[in-house]
Design a protein around this motif. Structure first.
Motif, short mmCIF file in Angstrom:
data_model
loop_
_atom_site.label_atom_id
_atom_site.label_comp_id
_atom_site.label_asym_id
_atom_site.label_seq_id
_atom_site.Cartn_x
_atom_site.Cartn_y
_atom_site.Cartn_z
N TYR A 26 0.75 -1.23 -0.09
CA TYR A 26 -0.13 0.01 -0.15
C TYR A 26 0.77 1.43 -0.08
O TYR A 26 0.26 2.36 0.05
CB TYR A 26 -0.73 0.00 1.31
CG TYR A 26 -1.91 -1.07 1.20
CD1 TYR A 26 -3.09 -0.90 0.27
CD2 TYR A 26 -1.95 -2.37 1.97
CE1 TYR A 26 -3.92 -2.32 0.18
CE2 TYR A 26 -2.82 -3.33 1.82
CZ TYR A 26 -3.79 -3.30 0.98
OH TYR A 26 -4.50 -4.30 0.86
N GLY A 27 2.19 1.21 0.01
CA GLY A 27 2.82 2.38 -0.06
C GLY A 27 3.25 3.42 1.04
O GLY A 27 3.68 4.43 0.88
N MET A 28 2.84 2.85 2.10
CA MET A 28 2.98 3.40 3.32
C MET A 28 4.40 3.39 3.74
O MET A 28 5.31 2.73 3.49
CB MET A 28 2.05 3.13 4.46
CG MET A 28 0.65 2.99 4.09
SD MET A 28 0.03 4.98 4.09
CE MET A 28 -0.22 5.32 5.46
N ASN A 29 4.87 4.46 4.61
CA ASN A 29 6.28 4.51 5.32
C ASN A 29 5.95 4.37 6.73
O ASN A 29 5.93 5.22 7.46
CB ASN A 29 6.98 5.74 4.87
CG ASN A 29 8.27 5.70 5.47
OD1 ASN A 29 8.98 4.64 5.75
ND2 ASN A 29 8.85 6.73 6.00
N PRO A 30 6.19 3.11 7.36
CA PRO A 30 5.63 2.82 8.49
C PRO A 30 7.00 2.97 9.68
O PRO A 30 7.92 2.63 9.05
CB PRO A 30 5.37 1.40 8.73
CG PRO A 30 5.76 0.69 7.56
CD PRO A 30 6.20 1.81 6.62
N LEU A 31 6.66 3.40 10.70
CA LEU A 31 7.54 3.59 12.10
C LEU A 31 7.32 2.18 12.63
O LEU A 31 6.10 2.25 13.37
CB LEU A 31 7.69 4.98 12.73
CG LEU A 31 8.42 4.86 14.21
CD1 LEU A 31 9.85 4.73 13.66
CD2 LEU A 31 8.31 6.04 14.57
N THR A 32 8.07 1.41 12.91
CA THR A 32 7.62 0.22 13.73
C THR A 32 8.44 0.55 15.21
O THR A 32 9.46 1.16 15.30
CB THR A 32 8.48 -1.35 13.18
OG1 THR A 32 9.80 -1.03 13.32
CG2 THR A 32 7.90 -1.41 11.70
N VAL A 33 7.60 0.33 16.00
CA VAL A 33 7.71 0.38 17.72
C VAL A 33 7.76 -1.00 18.32
O VAL A 33 6.81 -1.65 18.26
CB VAL A 33 7.19 1.44 18.43
CG1 VAL A 33 7.44 2.67 17.43
CG2 VAL A 33 5.61 1.25 18.24
N THR A 34 8.76 -0.92 19.32
CA THR A 34 8.67 -2.36 19.96
C THR A 34 8.86 -2.11 21.61
O THR A 34 9.67 -1.41 22.02
CB THR A 34 9.80 -3.27 19.51
OG1 THR A 34 9.76 -3.59 18.14
CG2 THR A 34 9.92 -4.50 20.16
N TRP A 35 7.94 -2.80 22.07
CA TRP A 35 7.93 -2.95 23.82
C TRP A 35 8.70 -4.25 23.98
O TRP A 35 8.37 -5.31 23.79
CB TRP A 35 6.60 -2.91 24.36
CG TRP A 35 6.58 -3.12 25.77
CD1 TRP A 35 6.73 -4.15 26.64
CD2 TRP A 35 6.61 -2.01 26.79
NE1 TRP A 35 6.63 -3.72 27.78
CE2 TRP A 35 6.60 -2.34 27.95
CE3 TRP A 35 6.37 -0.52 26.50
CZ2 TRP A 35 6.43 -1.80 29.18
CZ3 TRP A 35 6.29 0.08 27.81
CH2 TRP A 35 6.26 -0.46 29.16
N ALA A 36 10.17 -3.87 24.59
CA ALA A 36 10.81 -5.03 24.36
C ALA A 36 10.35 -6.23 25.32
O ALA A 36 9.72 -5.92 26.52
CB ALA A 36 12.26 -4.66 25.27
N PRO A 37 10.54 -7.42 25.04
CA PRO A 37 10.32 -8.82 26.04
C PRO A 37 10.81 -8.72 27.00
O PRO A 37 12.10 -7.88 27.23
CB PRO A 37 10.79 -10.05 24.75
CG PRO A 37 10.76 -9.22 23.68
CD PRO A 37 11.41 -7.75 23.69
N HIS A 38 10.51 -9.17 27.97
CA HIS A 38 11.42 -9.67 29.41
C HIS A 38 12.60 -9.91 29.13
O HIS A 38 13.49 -9.49 29.57
CB HIS A 38 10.54 -10.50 30.38
CG HIS A 38 9.22 -9.93 30.62
ND1 HIS A 38 7.97 -10.30 30.16
CD2 HIS A 38 8.59 -9.44 31.75
CE1 HIS A 38 6.92 -9.73 30.40
NE2 HIS A 38 7.01 -9.13 31.75
N LEU A 39 12.58 -11.07 28.47
CA LEU A 39 13.87 -11.81 28.36
C LEU A 39 13.93 -12.36 26.75
O LEU A 39 13.07 -13.51 26.49
CB LEU A 39 14.18 -13.18 29.35
CG LEU A 39 14.31 -12.74 30.70
CD1 LEU A 39 14.21 -14.02 31.43
CD2 LEU A 39 15.59 -11.87 30.92
#
Length: 404
Positions: free
Chosen positions: A113-126
């Motif tokens: 779809y031609g979007m420019n996403p910013l991916t964001v991650t809440w880090a796993p515990h381990l």
């Protein structure tokens, strides 16, 4: 013969246990994945069943297959994306870990779809080894910018320990952060569109949520942060007995709904616009983003590709089995029956074979992370076994009801 109606049911669960006639889920499944309090005596809403004994999730699958015009839904998606498409910068925030679902979501938005996403991650515990490799592939093979947000490790461990002992829900602090990270980063970077993958309503949360494309803003409350309950404890009580400050809790405090509105942030589900099938997401992610399944199946189930990035994830599903009689294999198999990947007969066999398996692989890591001994672990677990679900034969606990 034990009179089931006279056995105490914790959490206000239905006293009479029933299994869906179409899949293998039971009427004990909670209809919310974010549990702020959830003590043994607090009533918990559960998945609905119709008069034919079919669960809400299976009923909605029929709606998806027979009643939804998916071409019309995709047209609405394109119109939505066009509204938010920018000449420069980011068009959409996609929260995730780089697992199959978030890898699918971000890649489709960018390359179809031609979007420019910013991916964001809440880090796993381990992080697991395969989890870290898939996260890196998401960025480097999938081709995405990413912000990896790692919360204060000291506080996160404290909350995870408290959530385990107070709620038997060690994943609660993670789930709260996972829900918040997308809208939080969208507001901070002035990207007004957030796109998650599927809505959990597809699997048995509030069925009405399936018919709206956006996340319910009730989650983003105006509650006094000091009155928030995390890990089964009020933030104000935690502050009184520890060295943490209120500022330390900032990542866990939902952005105010009015603040999100002032920033024009909307939170949508891609699964509303495109027919969502987790196994097809897996195939797509492998082909396009470098995603890898685990070389071995996940303890407690038969699958190798779902929620494999966190060593603590499997203990979340172990605790759902203790509280609700529903383990990881049940969740996986029920979903695959609905999507036509396996039959109910096959699902019953898989549940009977794997659902009760203890996740021993990362047990020592988990105990160390929550600073808990083996004896303390089992003492806590046994406190949350509802009498209407569990019975003790000698030294062994067994479920009173098994899917057949």
């Amino acid at each position: 013969m034990v009179d089931q109606s006279k056995l105490e049911a914790f959490f206000g669960l239905p006293n009479q246990v029933a299994f869906c006639k179409s899949c293998v889920i039971s009427n004990q499944r909670p209809s919310s994945t974010v549990e702020f309090k959830h003590t043994r005596n607090e009533k918990k809403a559960t998945i609905g069943f119709n008069e034919q004994g079919i669960c809400d999730a299976c009923s909605y699958q029929q709606v998806k297959a027979q009643e939804i015009n998916w071409k019309d839904r995709e047209d609405k998606l394109v119109a939505l994306l066009d509204r938010y498409r920018q000449k420069s910068g980011y068009d959409v925030v996609v929260p995730g870990s780089g697992g199959k679902d978030s890898a699918f979501t971000s890649h489709v938005l960018k390359y179809r779809y031609g979007m420019n996403p910013l991916t964001v991650t809440w880090a796993p515990h381990l992080y697991t080894r395969i989890g870290w490799e898939n996260f890196e592939a998401w960025c480097h093979v999938g081709g995405h910018d990413n912000i990896l947000f790692t919360p204060n490790g000291k506080l996160h461990r404290y909350l995870t320990r408290a959530a385990f002992h107070n709620l038997l829900h060690p994943f609660q602090p993670f789930i709260v952060g996972q829900r918040i990270i997308g809208p939080m980063m969208a507001a901070r970077f002035d990207v007004p569109l957030v796109m998650y993958g599927e809505n959990q309503a597809e699997y048995g949360n509030n069925v009405d949520d399936n018919y709206v494309p956006t996340m319910d803003r009730k989650f983003f409350s105006t509650q006094d942060p000091l009155e928030m309950v995390l890990g089964g404890e009020k933030v104000s009580d935690i502050l009184e007995k520890t060295d943490f400050t209120l500022n330390d809790f900032a990542p866990y405090i939902p952005p105010d709904a009015s603040y999100l509105q002032s920033k024009n942030v909307e939170v949508h589900y891609l699964g509303y616009y495109l027919p969502w099938d987790p196994q097809e997401c897996y195939y797509y992610a492998v082909e396009n983003t470098g995603f890898q399944a685990n070389p071995e199946r996940t303890p407690g189930t038969y699958s190798k590709y779902s929620s494999i990035d966190d060593k603590i994830d499997m203990f979340h599903y172990f605790t759902t089995r203790i509280k609700f009689g529903i383990g990881r294999a049940t969740y996986d198999a029920a979903q695959e029956v609905r999507n036509g990947k396996i039959t109910r007969e096959e699902a019953v066999h898989l549940v009977q074979k794997y659902d009760g398996e203890f996740p021993a692989k990362f047990y020592e890591d988990f105990l160390e992370y929550i600073d808990t001994t083996d004896d303390e672990f089992w003492a806590t677990v046994d406190q949350f076994r509802s009498p209407h679900l569990w019975k003790k034969d000698g030294t062994e606990w067994t479920l009173r009801h098994q899917v057949t």
